[in-house]
Design a protein around this motif. Sequence first.
Motif, short mmCIF file in Angstrom:
data_model
loop_
_atom_site.label_atom_id
_atom_site.label_comp_id
_atom_site.label_asym_id
_atom_site.label_seq_id
_atom_site.Cartn_x
_atom_site.Cartn_y
_atom_site.Cartn_z
N LEU A 1 0.85 -1.19 0.00
CA LEU A 1 0.00 0.00 0.00
C LEU A 1 0.88 1.24 0.00
O LEU A 1 1.69 1.44 0.91
CB LEU A 1 -0.92 0.02 1.21
CG LEU A 1 -1.86 1.23 1.34
CD1 LEU A 1 -2.86 1.26 0.18
CD2 LEU A 1 -2.59 1.23 2.68
N ASN A 2 0.74 2.07 -1.01
CA ASN A 2 1.47 3.33 -1.10
C ASN A 2 0.60 4.45 -0.54
O ASN A 2 -0.58 4.53 -0.86
CB ASN A 2 1.84 3.61 -2.56
CG ASN A 2 2.54 4.94 -2.74
OD1 ASN A 2 1.94 6.00 -2.60
ND2 ASN A 2 3.82 4.89 -3.08
N VAL A 3 1.17 5.30 0.30
CA VAL A 3 0.43 6.43 0.85
C VAL A 3 1.14 7.73 0.48
O VAL A 3 2.32 7.91 0.79
CB VAL A 3 0.29 6.33 2.38
CG1 VAL A 3 -0.50 7.52 2.92
CG2 VAL A 3 -0.41 5.02 2.78
N THR A 4 0.42 8.61 -0.19
CA THR A 4 0.93 9.93 -0.56
C THR A 4 0.20 10.98 0.26
O THR A 4 -1.03 10.92 0.40
CB THR A 4 0.71 10.20 -2.06
OG1 THR A 4 1.42 9.22 -2.83
CG2 THR A 4 1.21 11.58 -2.44
N VAL A 5 0.94 11.93 0.82
CA VAL A 5 0.35 12.97 1.66
C VAL A 5 0.57 14.32 0.98
O VAL A 5 1.70 14.69 0.67
CB VAL A 5 0.97 13.00 3.07
CG1 VAL A 5 0.38 14.13 3.90
CG2 VAL A 5 0.78 11.66 3.77
N VAL A 6 -0.52 15.04 0.73
CA VAL A 6 -0.46 16.36 0.10
C VAL A 6 -0.70 17.42 1.16
O VAL A 6 -1.68 17.37 1.90
CB VAL A 6 -1.50 16.48 -1.03
CG1 VAL A 6 -1.45 17.86 -1.67
CG2 VAL A 6 -1.26 15.40 -2.09
N ARG A 7 0.21 18.40 1.23
CA ARG A 7 0.18 19.43 2.28
C ARG A 7 0.03 20.82 1.67
O ARG A 7 1.01 21.43 1.24
CB ARG A 7 1.47 19.38 3.09
CG ARG A 7 1.74 18.07 3.82
CD ARG A 7 3.17 18.00 4.31
NE ARG A 7 3.42 16.84 5.17
CZ ARG A 7 4.63 16.40 5.50
NH1 ARG A 7 5.72 17.03 5.02
NH2 ARG A 7 4.79 15.35 6.28
N PRO A 8 -1.19 21.35 1.60
CA PRO A 8 -1.38 22.69 1.04
C PRO A 8 -1.02 23.80 2.02
O PRO A 8 -1.09 23.61 3.24
CB PRO A 8 -2.87 22.72 0.71
CG PRO A 8 -3.48 21.77 1.71
CD PRO A 8 -2.46 20.69 1.91
N ALA A 9 -0.66 24.96 1.48
CA ALA A 9 -0.48 26.17 2.27
C ALA A 9 -1.87 26.69 2.67
O ALA A 9 -2.84 25.94 2.65
CB ALA A 9 0.30 27.20 1.46
N VAL A 10 -1.98 27.96 3.05
CA VAL A 10 -3.27 28.52 3.49
C VAL A 10 -4.29 28.34 2.36
O VAL A 10 -4.16 28.94 1.29
CB VAL A 10 -3.15 30.01 3.84
CG1 VAL A 10 -4.51 30.57 4.26
CG2 VAL A 10 -2.13 30.21 4.96
#
Length: 366
Positions: free
Chosen positions: A174-183
């Motif tokens: 299982l691959n997990v990608t985490v996307v972290r946006p600014a404001v």
Amino acid sequence: MSSSETHVRAARTPSVAVTGAASGVGALLTERLAASEDIKRVMALDERTGDVSEAQWHALDIRDPALADHLRGDGDPVDVVVHLAVDLDLETDPSARTAYNVRGTQTVLTAAAAAGVRRVVLCTSAMVYGAFADNDVPLAEDAEVRATAEATGVGDLLEIERLARRAPRAHPGLNVTVVRPAVLVGAGMDTALTRHFESPRLLVVDGSRPCWQFCHVEDLVSALEYAVLEKVDGEVAVGCDGWLEQEDVEELSGIRRMELPSAVALGAASRLHRLGLTPSPAGDLAYTMHPWVVSGSRLHDAGWRPAWTNEEVLAELLEEVAGKHTVAGRRLGRTEAATAAGAAGATVALLGTAALVRRARKRRGL
């Protein structure tokens, strides 16, 4: 067709499930994926049915273990899950919010593994890096995650990221990608940071160096699509190129500043939150004091570019909050804002509380 050829084709045209698909970023992503020739089909998961008719809708609570059966499909399993059913509403009871967010993420990861899903995409925030005076500007994606649970919802996001790190070890393959946006701005976004621009004055803490970087929801959606199509991997930061200094924000917005010493501002914010007068804890102030700008280098290396600039996003934010009145994170009603106890009165109340804190410190000889 060989199994390897089948896998390559699936990677190119995956079947995608989106949680929280009926509203906000989830609705925008569902619409975008449903219209894409690079996506085989879209399964939309939410507690109610949304407006994208091209998607296959399933109404359920994301914490329901039956989620795994939906992801398996009927001989056509889902390849990628994008989990956007996360509650960060300022007005939600914090303990209920945490229970929903953590349990929901646990269920999605477990169900995805059980159904043979190869990739889960989670969306948190660049706030997990923490806002500190000694932060690099900008921060690289692999910068240390130093945030604490003191700001609104950040504790939930840190727990979601912890689950993301554990999942591949607990579920090999299982691959997990985490996307972290600014404001984040747009599509009805209502956070402590967007409410900062609803105030009659922009609170600036003496000696601080605010750096403002925004992310329009449309850019977040395009970044999530990159993650779905496996163009980026791991932890991925997303935002407009560059940042705005506090002076830039004041010039562009036309909103003047109100400066307070750090101890006074933090003390007043803490007291107002403790008394239940504002939804924002004192920890939210750090994100308006110190830089937490991200480079977004992994997306850029993959060929992605933001469609929006910081100046354009700020202009849209100011249009969205026009007519709203917020002080210290507490939104005021029309009647309240129009009276002496409204925006101006609330500002005086904030300063009054700050004055009490200052006097108390002087009596203690601090």
